[in-house]
Design a protein around this motif. Structure first.
Motif, PDB file in Angstrom:
ATOM      1  N   SER A 126       0.845  -1.206   0.000  1.00 50.11           N
ATOM      2  CA  SER A 126       0.000   0.000   0.000  1.00 50.11           C
ATOM      3  C   SER A 126       0.875   1.249   0.000  1.00 50.11           C
ATOM      4  O   SER A 126       0.597   2.223  -0.719  1.00 50.11           O
ATOM      5  CB  SER A 126      -0.917   0.013   1.218  1.00 50.11           C
ATOM      6  N   ALA A 127       1.911   1.210   0.801  1.00 47.27           N
ATOM      7  CA  ALA A 127       2.821   2.365   0.857  1.00 47.27           C
ATOM      8  C   ALA A 127       3.516   2.542  -0.496  1.00 47.27           C
ATOM      9  O   ALA A 127       3.666   3.683  -0.976  1.00 47.27           O
ATOM     10  CB  ALA A 127       3.847   2.180   1.975  1.00 47.27           C
ATOM     11  N   ASP A 128       3.958   1.443  -1.117  1.00 52.71           N
ATOM     12  CA  ASP A 128       4.598   1.530  -2.441  1.00 52.71           C
ATOM     13  C   ASP A 128       3.617   2.102  -3.462  1.00 52.71           C
ATOM     14  O   ASP A 128       3.982   2.973  -4.267  1.00 52.71           O
ATOM     15  CB  ASP A 128       5.075   0.147  -2.908  1.00 52.71           C
ATOM     16  N   LEU A 129       2.391   1.593  -3.468  1.00 53.99           N
ATOM     17  CA  LEU A 129       1.377   2.080  -4.410  1.00 53.99           C
ATOM     18  C   LEU A 129       1.076   3.558  -4.170  1.00 53.99           C
ATOM     19  O   LEU A 129       0.915   4.339  -5.116  1.00 53.99           O
ATOM     20  CB  LEU A 129       0.096   1.242  -4.309  1.00 53.99           C
ATOM     21  N   GLU A 130       0.995   3.919  -2.889  1.00 55.72           N
ATOM     22  CA  GLU A 130       0.723   5.318  -2.561  1.00 55.72           C
ATOM     23  C   GLU A 130       1.853   6.215  -3.090  1.00 55.72           C
ATOM     24  O   GLU A 130       1.600   7.276  -3.687  1.00 55.72           O
ATOM     25  CB  GLU A 130       0.582   5.481  -1.044  1.00 55.72           C
ATOM     26  N   ARG A 131       3.106   5.794  -2.929  1.00 56.74           N
ATOM     27  CA  ARG A 131       4.247   6.570  -3.445  1.00 56.74           C
ATOM     28  C   ARG A 131       4.194   6.651  -4.979  1.00 56.74           C
ATOM     29  O   ARG A 131       4.430   7.698  -5.571  1.00 56.74           O
ATOM     30  CB  ARG A 131       5.562   5.940  -2.989  1.00 56.74           C
ATOM     31  N   GLN A 132       3.853   5.495  -5.596  1.00 56.43           N
ATOM     32  CA  GLN A 132       3.763   5.475  -7.062  1.00 56.43           C
ATOM     33  C   GLN A 132       2.674   6.440  -7.540  1.00 56.43           C
ATOM     34  O   GLN A 132       2.859   7.199  -8.494  1.00 56.43           O
ATOM     35  CB  GLN A 132       3.483   4.064  -7.575  1.00 56.43           C
ATOM     36  N   TYR A 133       1.498   6.367  -6.859  1.00 52.79           N
ATOM     37  CA  TYR A 133       0.414   7.271  -7.271  1.00 52.79           C
ATOM     38  C   TYR A 133       0.790   8.735  -7.047  1.00 52.79           C
ATOM     39  O   TYR A 133       0.524   9.596  -7.881  1.00 52.79           O
ATOM     40  CB  TYR A 133      -0.885   6.931  -6.545  1.00 52.79           C
ATOM     41  N   LYS A 134       1.431   9.040  -5.923  1.00 54.40           N
ATOM     42  CA  LYS A 134       1.842  10.424  -5.643  1.00 54.40           C
ATOM     43  C   LYS A 134       2.863  10.880  -6.673  1.00 54.40           C
ATOM     44  O   LYS A 134       2.831  12.027  -7.133  1.00 54.40           O
ATOM     45  CB  LYS A 134       2.420  10.541  -4.226  1.00 54.40           C
ATOM     46  N   SER A 135       3.769   9.950  -7.031  1.00 52.16           N
ATOM     47  CA  SER A 135       4.774  10.294  -8.034  1.00 52.16           C
ATOM     48  C   SER A 135       4.105  10.570  -9.377  1.00 52.16           C
ATOM     49  O   SER A 135       4.444  11.539 -10.072  1.00 52.16           O
ATOM     50  CB  SER A 135       5.782   9.155  -8.160  1.00 52.16           C
ATOM     51  N   ARG A 136       3.142   9.780  -9.773  1.00 53.41           N
ATOM     52  CA  ARG A 136       2.432   9.979 -11.032  1.00 53.41           C
ATOM     53  C   ARG A 136       1.618  11.273 -10.999  1.00 53.41           C
ATOM     54  O   ARG A 136       1.568  12.012 -12.001  1.00 53.41           O
ATOM     55  CB  ARG A 136       1.523   8.793 -11.345  1.00 53.41           C
ATOM     56  N   ILE A 137       0.970  11.509  -9.847  1.00 55.51           N
ATOM     57  CA  ILE A 137       0.182  12.742  -9.726  1.00 55.51           C
ATOM     58  C   ILE A 137       1.110  13.953  -9.854  1.00 55.51           C
ATOM     59  O   ILE A 137       0.795  14.932 -10.530  1.00 55.51           O
ATOM     60  CB  ILE A 137      -0.610  12.756  -8.405  1.00 55.51           C
ATOM     61  N   THR A 138       2.260  13.866  -9.192  1.00 55.32           N
ATOM     62  CA  THR A 138       3.212  14.963  -9.271  1.00 55.32           C
ATOM     63  C   THR A 138       3.674  15.156 -10.711  1.00 55.32           C
ATOM     64  O   THR A 138       3.763  16.289 -11.213  1.00 55.32           O
ATOM     65  CB  THR A 138       4.430  14.683  -8.353  1.00 55.32           C
TER      66      THR A 138
END
Length: 149
Positions: A126-138
């Motif tokens: 979940s933490a990895d996915l959250e970082r990936q999503y935040k990175s994509r959003i950024t």
């Protein structure tokens, strides 16, 4: 009538007659006692017969006692064997319950451990996915700023 004539010509011995009717043996014993009283040395023969009957009675009593002793020994041995088997059964039952409880506790601990491993894996992903999503959003936000900007 033919049977009667046959018996008249070939009378049964006391032994053969006793197979047909057990009372014949008793009657034969009485007949021997009566004959013993009427012949010379009859009282001696009668006395020997009485002694023989007493010996038979004593032996019969002794055999009954031995039979009872054997029965009591067998009953005691059977009782001891039953007790031994019950004790063995009880010991096995206690051991089985102990092993079951140990297995149950081991399974609870293993299940608890697996649960926490799965929760840790879930939290990590979940933490990895959250970082990936935040990175994509950024990345998307930067792209939008450049397009708008």
């Amino acid at each position: 009538m033919e049977m009667f004539n046959n018996r008249k010509r070939n009378p049964l011995s006391a032994i053969d007659a006793s197979y047909e009717d057990p009372s014949v043996e008793a009657i034969d014993t009485i007949r021997k006692k009566i004959e013993a009283n009427t012949i010379s040395e009859g009282s001696n023969t009668l006395s020997r017969l009485d002694g023989f009957e007493k010996q038979l009675e004593e032996r019969e009593a002794l055999l009954k006692q031995k039979k009872n002793n054997i029965k009591n020994i067998i009953e005691a041995q059977v009782g001891e064997e039953c007790k031994r088997l019950k004790d063995e059964y009880d010991a096995l039952k206690v051991r089985l319950e102990s092993e079951y409880n140990k297995c149950f506790i081991d399974m609870k601990q293993t299940t608890y451990s697996f649960k926490h491993q799965l929760e840790d894996q879930h939290n990590s992903r979940s933490a990895d996915l959250e970082r990936q999503y935040k990175s994509r959003i950024t990345t998307l936000e930067k792209a939008l700023l450049e397009i708008n900007g």
